[in-house]
Scaffold this motif. Structure first.
Motif, PDB file in Angstrom:
ATOM      1  N   THR A   9       2.020 -22.434 -27.143  1.00 45.80           N
ATOM      2  CA  THR A   9       0.605 -22.706 -27.400  1.00 45.80           C
ATOM      3  C   THR A   9       0.311 -22.878 -28.893  1.00 45.80           C
ATOM      4  O   THR A   9      -0.839 -23.068 -29.276  1.00 45.80           O
ATOM      5  N   LYS A  36      -5.070 -20.703 -21.660  1.00 49.51           N
ATOM      6  CA  LYS A  36      -4.848 -21.574 -22.830  1.00 49.51           C
ATOM      7  C   LYS A  36      -3.732 -22.579 -22.513  1.00 49.51           C
ATOM      8  O   LYS A  36      -3.834 -23.771 -22.817  1.00 49.51           O
ATOM      9  N   SER A  73       8.547 -17.724 -33.737  1.00 45.78           N
ATOM     10  CA  SER A  73       8.078 -16.347 -33.920  1.00 45.78           C
ATOM     11  C   SER A  73       7.551 -16.239 -35.343  1.00 45.78           C
ATOM     12  O   SER A  73       7.954 -17.008 -36.215  1.00 45.78           O
ATOM     13  N   HIS A 115      12.546 -14.720 -42.120  1.00 45.63           N
ATOM     14  CA  HIS A 115      13.353 -15.625 -41.281  1.00 45.63           C
ATOM     15  C   HIS A 115      14.857 -15.402 -41.488  1.00 45.63           C
ATOM     16  O   HIS A 115      15.641 -15.617 -40.563  1.00 45.63           O
TER      17      HIS A 115
HETATM   18  N1  LIG Z   1       3.187 -22.941 -42.213  1.00 44.35           N
HETATM   19  C1  LIG Z   1       4.254 -23.299 -42.916  1.00 44.35           C
HETATM   20  O1  LIG Z   1       4.137 -23.909 -43.973  1.00 44.35           O
HETATM   21  C2  LIG Z   1       5.624 -22.992 -42.406  1.00 44.35           C
HETATM   22  C3  LIG Z   1       6.742 -23.523 -43.057  1.00 44.35           C
HETATM   23  C4  LIG Z   1       8.032 -23.254 -42.546  1.00 44.35           C
HETATM   24  C5  LIG Z   1       8.172 -22.439 -41.424  1.00 44.35           C
HETATM   25  N2  LIG Z   1       7.050 -21.921 -40.829  1.00 44.35           N
HETATM   26  C6  LIG Z   1       7.240 -21.061 -39.653  1.00 44.35           C
HETATM   27  O2  LIG Z   1       6.709 -21.703 -38.508  1.00 44.35           O
HETATM   28  C7  LIG Z   1       6.323 -20.694 -37.581  1.00 44.35           C
HETATM   29  C8  LIG Z   1       4.878 -20.914 -37.169  1.00 44.35           C
HETATM   30  O3  LIG Z   1       4.845 -22.075 -36.360  1.00 44.35           O
HETATM   31  P1  LIG Z   1       3.460 -22.540 -35.693  1.00 44.35           P
HETATM   32  O4  LIG Z   1       2.508 -22.929 -36.785  1.00 44.35           O
HETATM   33  O5  LIG Z   1       3.773 -23.515 -34.624  1.00 44.35           O
HETATM   34  O6  LIG Z   1       2.970 -21.155 -35.058  1.00 44.35           O
HETATM   35  P2  LIG Z   1       1.560 -20.815 -34.432  1.00 44.35           P
HETATM   36  O7  LIG Z   1       0.722 -22.040 -34.273  1.00 44.35           O
HETATM   37  O8  LIG Z   1       0.997 -19.650 -35.187  1.00 44.35           O
HETATM   38  O9  LIG Z   1       1.978 -20.320 -32.966  1.00 44.35           O
HETATM   39  C9  LIG Z   1       2.600 -19.090 -32.742  1.00 44.35           C
HETATM   40  C10 LIG Z   1       2.932 -19.030 -31.249  1.00 44.35           C
HETATM   41  O10 LIG Z   1       3.588 -17.779 -30.958  1.00 44.35           O
HETATM   42  C11 LIG Z   1       2.905 -17.146 -29.875  1.00 44.35           C
HETATM   43  N3  LIG Z   1       3.034 -15.696 -29.976  1.00 44.35           N
HETATM   44  C12 LIG Z   1       2.623 -14.921 -31.008  1.00 44.35           C
HETATM   45  N4  LIG Z   1       2.893 -13.619 -30.751  1.00 44.35           N
HETATM   46  C13 LIG Z   1       3.510 -13.590 -29.524  1.00 44.35           C
HETATM   47  C14 LIG Z   1       4.012 -12.555 -28.704  1.00 44.35           C
HETATM   48  N5  LIG Z   1       3.946 -11.253 -29.079  1.00 44.35           N
HETATM   49  N6  LIG Z   1       4.562 -12.871 -27.506  1.00 44.35           N
HETATM   50  C15 LIG Z   1       4.623 -14.165 -27.114  1.00 44.35           C
HETATM   51  N7  LIG Z   1       4.162 -15.197 -27.848  1.00 44.35           N
HETATM   52  C16 LIG Z   1       3.584 -14.914 -29.040  1.00 44.35           C
HETATM   53  C17 LIG Z   1       1.461 -17.619 -30.016  1.00 44.35           C
HETATM   54  O11 LIG Z   1       0.769 -17.435 -28.802  1.00 44.35           O
HETATM   55  P3  LIG Z   1      -0.849 -17.352 -28.720  1.00 44.35           P
HETATM   56  O12 LIG Z   1      -1.319 -18.766 -28.489  1.00 44.35           O
HETATM   57  O13 LIG Z   1      -1.093 -16.470 -27.549  1.00 44.35           O
HETATM   58  O14 LIG Z   1      -1.357 -16.781 -30.003  1.00 44.35           O
HETATM   59  C18 LIG Z   1       1.691 -19.096 -30.360  1.00 44.35           C
HETATM   60  O15 LIG Z   1       2.010 -19.837 -29.213  1.00 44.35           O
HETATM   61  C19 LIG Z   1       6.505 -19.346 -38.287  1.00 44.35           C
HETATM   62  O16 LIG Z   1       7.773 -18.820 -37.967  1.00 44.35           O
HETATM   63  C20 LIG Z   1       6.466 -19.752 -39.744  1.00 44.35           C
HETATM   64  O17 LIG Z   1       7.115 -18.824 -40.599  1.00 44.35           O
HETATM   65  C21 LIG Z   1       5.794 -22.188 -41.266  1.00 44.35           C
END
Ligand SMILES: NC(=O)c1ccc[n+]([C@@H]2O[C@H](COP(=O)([O-])OP(=O)(O)OC[C@H]3O[C@@H](n4cnc5c(N)ncnc54)[C@H](OP(=O)(O)O)[C@@H]3O)[C@@H](O)[C@H]2O)c1
Length: 283
Positions: A9, A36, A73, A115
Motif C-alpha cells: 500500500t 486500503k 520496510s 538498511h
Molecule cells: N524517500 C527516499 O528518499 C528513500 C530513498 C531510498 C530508500 N528509501 C526507502 O524506501 C522505503 C520506503 O518506501 P515507500 O516510500 O514505498 O514506503 P511507504 O510509502 O512509507 O510504505 C510503507 C509500507 O509498509 C507498510 N507497513 C509499515 N509498517 C508495517 C507493518 N508493521 N506491517 C506490515 N506492513 C507495514 C505500510 O502499510 P500501511 O499502508 O498500512 O501504512 C506501507 O504499505 C524505506 O525503506 C526507505 O528507507 C527511501
C-alpha cells in the motif's frame, strides 16, 4: 511464479503490485489495512491481513504458495522486520527476496545504517536476495509543496550540493524486472535518477513547470531540524533527514549510476518530467 508484496500500500509497493497485475500475474499482498488494499487493487490480488510488528506470525499464511517476495520496510528498527520476513521466507522455501534498500548503505548517511543492518539480516537468513539500493526519491520534493504553493519559496540548507533523485516509476520498473527473473540473485543494484541537481536547480525546474518563479532561501541546520521536528517529531527520523541534507551540502550524495539503464534498458526519468506530472501539488 507467485509473488508476495510486503508494503503493497506504499509508494513503491503499490506501483510494483500494479506492474505485476499488468503482466497478468495475481500477486499476494501482505497489508495492515484490507480496505486500503481493496481501494487500490480491487479483486486483482490475494489480500493477506497482518502486521509485521504486532503479529509477525501472520506472515506465514501469506508466504504460502509464493516463490518471490518484494519487501519494503522502514524506520530505525527496520532490520527487525527484515529479519522476520527473510527468515520466514527462507523457511517457506521462497526462491528470491528483493529488498528495497538505499544507496546510503555505502555512505552511512541518514537511513543508510538502518538498511545496512536490514541487508545483513537478509544475508544471514540464507534466502536468495537482491538489494535495490535507491537514491533519494523525487517524491521527497512533495515536502516542498506547501511553501512553494503558499509563498513561492523553497527553504533548505543544502547549498550548491547536488543529489540525483529517482522517479518512483523507475524504482518500480527496476524492481519488477528484478523480481521476475533469476538474473540478479545475490546482487546489490545502485539506482539513481539521470543527473545530480542542486535544490536550487530543482526549484527552478518546478517553477518552469508551474509557470511561477520560485525563490531558493538558505536556512541554517538548526532551522531545518526545527522544521522537521515540527511535523515528524523529535527522534531518529528527523536526525536522519538533517544528516542527509548536510551530506548533500557537503557534496557526498551526488552519485549518478547507470543502474536503471543496466536493468531495464532505458534512461531514468528526469526531474523535469516528474515536476510536470506533479504540477497540481505545487500550484
Ligand atoms: N524517500 C527516499 O528518499 C528513500 C530513498 C531510498 C530508500 N528509501 C526507502 O524506501 C522505503 C520506503 O518506501 P515507500 O516510500 O514505498 O514506503 P511507504 O510509502 O512509507 O510504505 C510503507 C509500507 O509498509 C507498510 N507497513 C509499515 N509498517 C508495517 C507493518 N508493521 N506491517 C506490515 N506492513 C507495514 C505500510 O502499510 P500501511 O499502508 O498500512 O501504512 C506501507 O504499505 C524505506 O525503506 C526507505 O528507507 C527511501
Amino acid at each position: 511464479m507467485k509473488y508476495l508484496i510486503v508494503g503493497a500500500t506504499g509508494n513503491i509497493g503499490t506501483r510494483v503490485t500494479q506492474r505485476l497485475i499488468a503482466r497478468g500475474e495475481r500477486p499476494s499482498i501482505f497489508v495492515r489495512n484490507a480496505k486500503k488494499a481493496k481501494a487500490l487493487f480491487g479483486a486483482q490480488v490475494d489480500i493477506h491481513v497482518g502486521d509485521l510488528d504486532k503479529a509477525p506470525s501472520s506472515l506465514a499464511t501469506a508466504l504460502n504458495g509464493a516463490n518471490g517476495v518484494f519487501l519494503v520496510s522502514d524506520g530505525p528498527d527496520l532490520d527487525t522486520r527484515d529479519h522476520t520476513v527473510a527468515f520466514a521466507a527462507k523457511s517457506a522455501g521462497i526462491r528470491h527476496l528483493v529488498k528495497l534498500s538505499t544507496l546510503d548503505v555505502h555512505t552511512g548517511v541518514g537511513t543508510g545504517p538502518w538498511h545496512a543492518r536490514g541487508e545483513a539480516a537478509v544475508r544471514e537468513s540464507g534466502v536468495a536476495f537482491t538489494f535495490i539500493q535507491a537514491a533519494g526519491f523525487m517524491l521527497n520534493a512533495l515536502g516542498w509543496s506547501d511553501s512553494i504553493r503558499e509563498e513561492s519559496v523553497l527553504r533548505t540548507f543544502t547549498g550548491n550540493g547536488k543529489i540525483a533523485f529517482i522517479h518512483p516509476d523507475d524504482i518500480a520498473d527496476v524492481t519488477t524486472a528484478v523480481l521476475t527473473t533469476p538474473d540478479y540473485d545475490g546482487q546489490s543494484l545502485v539506482i539513481t535518477g539521470p543527473e545530480a541537481l542542486s535544490y536550487g536547480e530543482m526549484a527552478a525546474t518546478l517553477g518552469r513547470a508551474i509557470g511561477k518563479s520560485i525563490r531558493f532561501e538558505e536556512i541554517s541546520d538548526r532551522q531545518a531540524h526545527a522544521g522537521v521536528v515540527a511535523w515528524a517529531g523529535r527522534g531518529p527520523y528527523a536526525d536522519a533527514l538533517v544528516d542527509i541534507w548536510r551530506a548533500v551540502r557537503e557534496g557526498r550524495l551526488a552519485t549518478v549510476s547507470d543502474g536503471v539503464m543496466q536493468v531495464i534498458g532505458r534512461k531514468p526519468i528526469s526531474f523535469g518530467r516528474w515536476a510536470e506530472e506533479n504540477v497540481g501539488a505545487f500550484s
